[in-house]
Scaffold this motif. Structure first.
Motif, PDB file in Angstrom:
ATOM      1  N   GLN A 221       1.977  -6.119  -0.210  1.00  0.00           N
ATOM      2  CA  GLN A 221       3.219  -6.680  -0.725  1.00  0.00           C
ATOM      3  C   GLN A 221       4.431  -5.950  -0.145  1.00  0.00           C
ATOM      4  O   GLN A 221       5.445  -6.581   0.198  1.00  0.00           O
ATOM      5  N   ASP A 222       4.340  -4.624  -0.026  1.00  0.00           N
ATOM      6  CA  ASP A 222       5.449  -3.848   0.525  1.00  0.00           C
ATOM      7  C   ASP A 222       5.698  -4.198   1.993  1.00  0.00           C
ATOM      8  O   ASP A 222       6.846  -4.316   2.431  1.00  0.00           O
ATOM      9  N   VAL A 223       4.608  -4.348   2.765  1.00  0.00           N
ATOM     10  CA  VAL A 223       4.741  -4.689   4.180  1.00  0.00           C
ATOM     11  C   VAL A 223       5.368  -6.069   4.335  1.00  0.00           C
ATOM     12  O   VAL A 223       6.261  -6.279   5.169  1.00  0.00           O
ATOM     13  N   MET A 224       4.919  -7.029   3.528  1.00  0.00           N
ATOM     14  CA  MET A 224       5.483  -8.374   3.603  1.00  0.00           C
ATOM     15  C   MET A 224       6.968  -8.380   3.245  1.00  0.00           C
ATOM     16  O   MET A 224       7.778  -9.063   3.883  1.00  0.00           O
ATOM     17  N   MET A 225       7.339  -7.600   2.229  1.00  0.00           N
ATOM     18  CA  MET A 225       8.742  -7.553   1.841  1.00  0.00           C
ATOM     19  C   MET A 225       9.579  -6.797   2.860  1.00  0.00           C
ATOM     20  O   MET A 225      10.773  -7.067   3.014  1.00  0.00           O
ATOM     21  N   MET A 226       8.964  -5.836   3.562  1.00  0.00           N
ATOM     22  CA  MET A 226       9.670  -5.159   4.651  1.00  0.00           C
ATOM     23  C   MET A 226      10.043  -6.176   5.728  1.00  0.00           C
ATOM     24  O   MET A 226      11.166  -6.193   6.235  1.00  0.00           O
TER      25      MET A 226
END
Length: 260
Positions: free
Chosen positions: A59-64
Protein backbone atom coordinates in the motif's frame (compact mmCIF):
# COMPACT_ATOMS: atom_id res chain seq x y z
CA UNK A 1 1.43 -17.52 0.46
CA UNK A 2 -0.46 -14.84 -1.48
CA UNK A 3 1.35 -12.85 -4.14
CA UNK A 4 0.30 -9.67 -5.86
CA UNK A 5 1.50 -9.32 -9.41
CA UNK A 6 1.59 -6.19 -11.55
CA UNK A 7 2.57 -6.43 -15.20
CA UNK A 8 2.87 -4.14 -18.18
CA UNK A 9 4.44 -1.25 -16.24
CA UNK A 10 6.65 1.12 -18.21
CA UNK A 11 8.87 4.13 -17.50
CA UNK A 12 9.44 6.62 -20.31
CA UNK A 13 11.81 9.57 -20.68
CA UNK A 14 12.02 12.49 -23.12
CA UNK A 15 15.32 12.34 -25.01
CA UNK A 16 16.68 15.17 -27.14
CA UNK A 17 16.90 14.28 -30.82
CA UNK A 18 20.34 14.56 -32.42
CA UNK A 19 20.64 15.85 -35.98
CA UNK A 20 23.60 15.50 -38.32
CA UNK A 21 25.36 18.45 -39.97
CA UNK A 22 26.28 21.96 -38.84
CA UNK A 23 23.03 23.68 -39.83
CA UNK A 24 20.97 20.91 -38.33
CA UNK A 25 23.03 21.11 -35.14
CA UNK A 26 22.46 24.87 -34.85
CA UNK A 27 18.74 24.38 -35.50
CA UNK A 28 18.65 21.71 -32.83
CA UNK A 29 20.25 24.09 -30.32
CA UNK A 30 17.74 26.86 -31.03
CA UNK A 31 14.67 24.64 -31.32
CA UNK A 32 15.38 21.33 -29.60
CA UNK A 33 13.09 18.43 -30.39
CA UNK A 34 12.45 15.60 -27.96
CA UNK A 35 11.31 12.06 -28.55
CA UNK A 36 9.87 9.63 -26.03
CA UNK A 37 12.03 6.64 -25.14
CA UNK A 38 10.93 3.63 -23.15
CA UNK A 39 13.51 2.73 -20.53
CA UNK A 40 11.67 -0.15 -18.95
CA UNK A 41 8.92 -2.09 -20.64
CA UNK A 42 6.92 -5.05 -19.47
CA UNK A 43 8.27 -4.77 -15.92
CA UNK A 44 6.86 -7.44 -13.64
CA UNK A 45 6.69 -6.76 -9.91
CA UNK A 46 6.02 -9.55 -7.50
CA UNK A 47 5.21 -8.87 -3.88
CA UNK A 48 5.54 -12.17 -2.03
CA UNK A 49 5.79 -10.94 1.54
CA UNK A 50 5.37 -7.83 3.59
CA UNK A 51 6.91 -5.47 4.44
CA UNK A 52 8.48 -4.84 1.04
CA UNK A 53 11.48 -2.70 1.98
CA UNK A 54 12.33 -1.76 5.55
CA UNK A 55 8.74 -1.65 6.72
CA UNK A 56 7.23 -0.49 3.43
CA UNK A 57 4.09 -2.40 2.52
CA UNK A 58 2.50 -2.72 -0.89
CA UNK A 59 0.00 0.00 0.00
CA UNK A 60 2.85 2.40 0.82
CA UNK A 61 4.61 1.71 -2.49
CA UNK A 62 1.39 2.23 -4.45
CA UNK A 63 0.70 5.50 -2.66
CA UNK A 64 4.29 6.61 -3.27
CA UNK A 65 3.64 6.18 -7.00
CA UNK A 66 0.29 7.96 -6.63
CA UNK A 67 1.86 10.99 -4.93
CA UNK A 68 4.75 11.14 -7.40
CA UNK A 69 2.58 10.76 -10.50
CA UNK A 70 -0.09 13.09 -9.15
CA UNK A 71 2.32 15.82 -8.10
CA UNK A 72 4.09 15.77 -11.45
CA UNK A 73 0.84 15.48 -13.40
CA UNK A 74 -0.75 18.46 -11.68
CA UNK A 75 2.36 20.59 -12.17
CA UNK A 76 2.47 19.77 -15.90
CA UNK A 77 -1.28 20.24 -16.44
CA UNK A 78 -1.58 23.51 -14.52
CA UNK A 79 1.88 24.97 -15.20
CA UNK A 80 2.99 23.24 -18.39
CA UNK A 81 5.42 25.91 -19.58
CA UNK A 82 7.71 25.17 -16.65
CA UNK A 83 9.03 22.17 -18.57
CA UNK A 84 10.01 24.24 -21.62
CA UNK A 85 11.14 27.38 -19.81
CA UNK A 86 14.79 26.91 -20.80
CA UNK A 87 13.99 26.85 -24.51
CA UNK A 88 11.85 29.99 -24.16
CA UNK A 89 14.70 31.79 -22.43
CA UNK A 90 17.42 30.64 -24.83
CA UNK A 91 15.22 31.46 -27.84
CA UNK A 92 14.43 34.97 -26.61
CA UNK A 93 10.72 34.19 -26.45
CA UNK A 94 9.92 35.85 -23.12
CA UNK A 95 9.25 39.25 -24.72
CA UNK A 96 5.54 38.60 -25.07
CA UNK A 97 5.18 37.74 -21.39
CA UNK A 98 7.16 40.79 -20.28
CA UNK A 99 4.43 42.99 -21.78
CA UNK A 100 1.79 41.26 -19.64
CA UNK A 101 0.84 42.41 -16.14
CA UNK A 102 3.00 40.97 -13.38
CA UNK A 103 3.79 38.41 -12.08
CA UNK A 104 5.73 37.46 -15.20
CA UNK A 105 6.57 33.92 -14.09
CA UNK A 106 2.94 33.05 -13.37
CA UNK A 107 1.86 34.20 -16.84
CA UNK A 108 4.60 32.09 -18.40
CA UNK A 109 3.81 28.95 -16.44
CA UNK A 110 0.04 28.90 -16.91
CA UNK A 111 0.07 29.77 -20.63
CA UNK A 112 0.59 26.13 -21.59
CA UNK A 113 -0.64 22.78 -20.33
CA UNK A 114 0.45 19.21 -20.95
CA UNK A 115 -2.51 17.14 -22.10
CA UNK A 116 -0.58 13.88 -21.71
CA UNK A 117 0.01 14.68 -18.02
CA UNK A 118 -3.73 14.30 -17.42
CA UNK A 119 -3.02 10.58 -17.62
CA UNK A 120 -0.60 10.87 -14.69
CA UNK A 121 -3.29 12.61 -12.62
CA UNK A 122 -5.86 9.93 -13.48
CA UNK A 123 -3.31 7.21 -12.64
CA UNK A 124 -2.72 8.83 -9.24
CA UNK A 125 -6.45 9.00 -8.54
CA UNK A 126 -6.86 5.36 -9.58
CA UNK A 127 -4.12 4.24 -7.18
CA UNK A 128 -5.61 6.36 -4.39
CA UNK A 129 -9.02 4.81 -5.01
CA UNK A 130 -7.56 1.30 -4.86
CA UNK A 131 -5.00 1.63 -2.06
CA UNK A 132 -5.57 4.95 -0.27
CA UNK A 133 -7.48 5.95 2.84
CA UNK A 134 -10.77 7.23 1.41
CA UNK A 135 -11.98 8.77 4.65
CA UNK A 136 -12.32 12.60 4.81
CA UNK A 137 -9.09 12.81 6.82
CA UNK A 138 -7.32 10.46 4.41
CA UNK A 139 -8.47 12.53 1.44
CA UNK A 140 -7.22 15.70 3.13
CA UNK A 141 -3.81 14.15 3.79
CA UNK A 142 -3.58 12.91 0.21
CA UNK A 143 -4.42 16.41 -1.09
CA UNK A 144 -1.69 17.86 1.14
CA UNK A 145 0.81 15.28 -0.13
CA UNK A 146 -0.06 16.19 -3.72
CA UNK A 147 0.41 19.90 -2.95
CA UNK A 148 3.85 19.27 -1.43
CA UNK A 149 4.90 17.11 -4.38
CA UNK A 150 3.54 19.65 -6.88
CA UNK A 151 5.49 22.54 -5.34
CA UNK A 152 8.74 20.58 -5.12
CA UNK A 153 8.47 19.31 -8.70
CA UNK A 154 7.37 22.64 -10.13
CA UNK A 155 9.91 24.95 -8.56
CA UNK A 156 12.78 22.47 -8.77
CA UNK A 157 12.10 22.47 -12.53
CA UNK A 158 11.79 26.28 -12.61
CA UNK A 159 15.19 26.53 -10.90
CA UNK A 160 16.94 24.09 -13.23
CA UNK A 161 15.29 25.52 -16.36
CA UNK A 162 16.30 29.04 -15.26
CA UNK A 163 19.92 28.00 -15.69
CA UNK A 164 19.35 29.10 -19.29
CA UNK A 165 19.63 32.71 -18.09
CA UNK A 166 23.22 32.00 -17.07
CA UNK A 167 24.59 29.32 -19.40
CA UNK A 168 22.38 29.63 -22.49
CA UNK A 169 21.32 26.20 -23.71
CA UNK A 170 20.25 24.43 -20.51
CA UNK A 171 17.63 22.02 -21.84
CA UNK A 172 19.93 19.01 -21.55
CA UNK A 173 21.09 19.50 -17.96
CA UNK A 174 17.63 20.55 -16.77
CA UNK A 175 16.12 17.43 -18.34
CA UNK A 176 18.70 15.22 -16.64
CA UNK A 177 18.04 16.83 -13.26
CA UNK A 178 14.30 16.42 -13.73
CA UNK A 179 14.79 12.76 -14.63
CA UNK A 180 16.80 12.37 -11.42
CA UNK A 181 14.17 13.84 -9.09
CA UNK A 182 11.35 12.04 -10.91
CA UNK A 183 13.12 8.68 -10.77
CA UNK A 184 14.22 8.86 -7.14
CA UNK A 185 10.77 10.03 -6.02
CA UNK A 186 9.49 6.56 -7.02
CA UNK A 187 11.93 4.60 -4.83
CA UNK A 188 11.43 3.93 -1.10
CA UNK A 189 13.82 6.08 0.91
CA UNK A 190 14.75 3.07 3.06
CA UNK A 191 17.00 1.64 0.34
CA UNK A 192 19.31 4.68 0.50
CA UNK A 193 21.84 5.53 3.16
CA UNK A 194 24.83 7.79 3.74
CA UNK A 195 25.57 10.41 1.11
CA UNK A 196 22.86 9.13 -1.19
CA UNK A 197 20.18 9.69 1.42
CA UNK A 198 21.60 13.12 2.28
CA UNK A 199 21.43 14.21 -1.37
CA UNK A 200 17.82 13.03 -1.67
CA UNK A 201 16.80 15.24 1.24
CA UNK A 202 18.82 18.31 0.21
CA UNK A 203 20.18 18.86 -3.33
CA UNK A 204 17.60 16.70 -5.11
CA UNK A 205 14.69 16.73 -2.62
CA UNK A 206 13.01 13.61 -4.00
CA UNK A 207 13.14 12.00 -0.56
CA UNK A 208 10.50 14.38 0.77
CA UNK A 209 8.14 13.18 -1.97
CA UNK A 210 8.84 9.45 -1.74
CA UNK A 211 8.58 9.37 2.07
CA UNK A 212 5.17 11.08 2.16
CA UNK A 213 3.25 7.73 2.21
CA UNK A 214 5.03 6.83 5.46
CA UNK A 215 5.53 10.22 7.12
CA UNK A 216 2.15 11.72 6.24
CA UNK A 217 -0.37 9.31 4.75
CA UNK A 218 0.20 6.35 7.06
CA UNK A 219 1.46 7.79 10.34
CA UNK A 220 1.03 11.57 9.99
CA UNK A 221 4.42 12.31 11.57
CA UNK A 222 4.13 15.99 12.50
CA UNK A 223 7.90 16.58 12.46
CA UNK A 224 8.33 15.13 8.98
CA UNK A 225 5.23 16.90 7.66
CA UNK A 226 6.58 20.25 8.85
CA UNK A 227 9.96 19.45 7.30
CA UNK A 228 8.31 18.53 3.99
CA UNK A 229 6.28 21.74 4.02
CA UNK A 230 9.44 23.67 4.88
CA UNK A 231 11.32 22.09 1.97
CA UNK A 232 8.44 22.83 -0.40
CA UNK A 233 8.50 26.45 0.76
CA UNK A 234 12.29 26.62 0.41
CA UNK A 235 12.28 25.17 -3.12
CA UNK A 236 9.47 27.57 -4.08
CA UNK A 237 11.36 30.58 -2.73
CA UNK A 238 14.60 29.46 -4.38
CA UNK A 239 12.87 28.97 -7.74
CA UNK A 240 11.22 32.40 -7.60
CA UNK A 241 14.46 34.13 -6.59
CA UNK A 242 16.59 32.32 -9.16
CA UNK A 243 14.16 33.14 -11.98
CA UNK A 244 13.80 36.81 -11.02
CA UNK A 245 17.57 37.20 -10.70
CA UNK A 246 18.08 35.60 -14.08
CA UNK A 247 15.35 37.72 -15.66
CA UNK A 248 17.50 40.81 -15.03
CA UNK A 249 20.14 39.24 -17.29
CA UNK A 250 17.67 38.39 -20.04
CA UNK A 251 18.36 39.74 -23.53
CA UNK A 252 15.37 40.22 -25.80
CA UNK A 253 15.07 37.97 -28.82
CA UNK A 254 12.93 40.59 -30.59
CA UNK A 255 10.27 37.91 -30.90
CA UNK A 256 6.84 39.07 -31.97
CA UNK A 257 3.80 37.03 -31.17
CA UNK A 258 0.14 37.10 -30.30
CA UNK A 259 -1.26 35.07 -27.43
CA UNK A 260 -4.97 34.41 -27.58
Amino acid sequence: MNAIRAEGLTKRFAVKRKEEGFKAGVRSLLHPQYSEKTAVQGMGLYFHRFPVVNGWELQDVMMMWAVSAGGFGLSAVLFGNAYRLASLIAGGQLDLYLTQPKPVLLHILVSRMSVSAIGDVLFALLLYGLFGDRSPLGLLKFALALLIALLIFLFFVVTTQSLAFYIGQAEGISQQLFNAIMTFSTYPTGIFSGWGRLILFTVIPAGFISYLPIGLLREADLAFTLQALGMAGLVTAAGLWFFQRGLRRYSSGNAMGLRM
